[in-house]
Design an enzyme around this catalytic site. Structure first.
Site: not given
Length: 244
Positions: A14, A16, A63, A140
């Site tokens: 992963d 973030d 999101r 992103n």
């Protein structure tokens, strides 16, 4: 040397919160977005967004899934809308796009810093001949990797754009990690998953991966183990030989 079972030949990271400190920026962006949104509502629970809300309903999820799950917890329903909705639109996708605008502003203001221990681990994994992929729910991902100077380590990337294009289920479903393993040409049992989100370690366990490493950035070591981590560390450098 790298603290993994011998059968593991690939690492699925992963992004973030595992490789970069951008999880903090995501949390701030979500908090600003939801607090502003809730302040203008007359329905549902309008209490401020909390760290518990972030870890339970948003962290690690695509999101739109995060928006939908959190608002559902507050008794609020919105129309889905579409991916190109204006950030001002009162839709699931509109709120998600509002959050993304807030995140990009934070990245521009604060930059992206990789964790030194994670960089050391990436270097060790590459030196050991392990294949490396990044699997993130963020749309992103490419930008964050580039700004953090980590692109050269990564042989494959599955991100929020991939999830939409390939119609993958988001974490805690294992689809994105399975796509990462396919992109590297390895079976799930030959890959280790590295995750800081509860939904992410749950996805790693559900996918039958060879090893699931929980990275405790939010004081939730017990929960990471309960959701499927084989081991929990505060920093990836702890897995390296000689780490203290």
């Amino acid at each position: 040397m790298i603290g993994l079972p011998g059968a593991v030949t690939a690492c699925l990271f992963d992004l973030d919160g595992v490789l970069t400190s951008t999880a903090t920026l995501h949390r701030i962006a979500w908090q600003r977005t939801f607090d502003e949104f809730l302040a203008h509502r007359s329905d549902g629970d309008r209490a401020p967004f909390t760290l518990h809300d972030y870890t339970a309903f948003v962290d690690g999820r695509p999101r739109a899934d995060g928006v939908r799950t959190f608002l559902s917890s507050r008794g609020i329903q919105l129309p889905e809308g579409g991916a190109d909705d204006s950030p001002d639109a009162e839709t699931i996708n509109g709120v998600g796009n509002r959050k993304n605008e807030a995140l990009l502003r934070l990245i521009d203001e604060k930059g992206v810093q990789p964790y030194p221990g994670s960089v050391a681990y990436l270097e060790a994994a590459r030196a050991a001949g392990l294949k490396i992929a990044v699997v993130t729910s963020s749309a992103n991902g490419e930008h964050v990797l580039e700004v953090a100077g980590l692109t050269s380590f990564v042989q494959a990337r599955v991100d929020g754009i991939t999830i939409v294009e390939e119609r993958l289920r988001g974490k805690p479903a294992p689809d994105s990690f399975l796509a990462g393993a396919r992109a590297l040409g390895v079976a799930p049992g030959e890959a280790a998953v590295f995750e800081d989100a509860l939904s992410g370690v749950e996805a790693g366990r559900a996918g039958g991966f060879g090893y699931v490493v929980g990275v405790d950035r939010a004081d939730q070591a017990d929960q990471l183990l309960e959701h499927g981590a084989d081991i929990v560390v505060d920093d990836l450098a702890e897995l390296l030989d000689g780490a203290k």
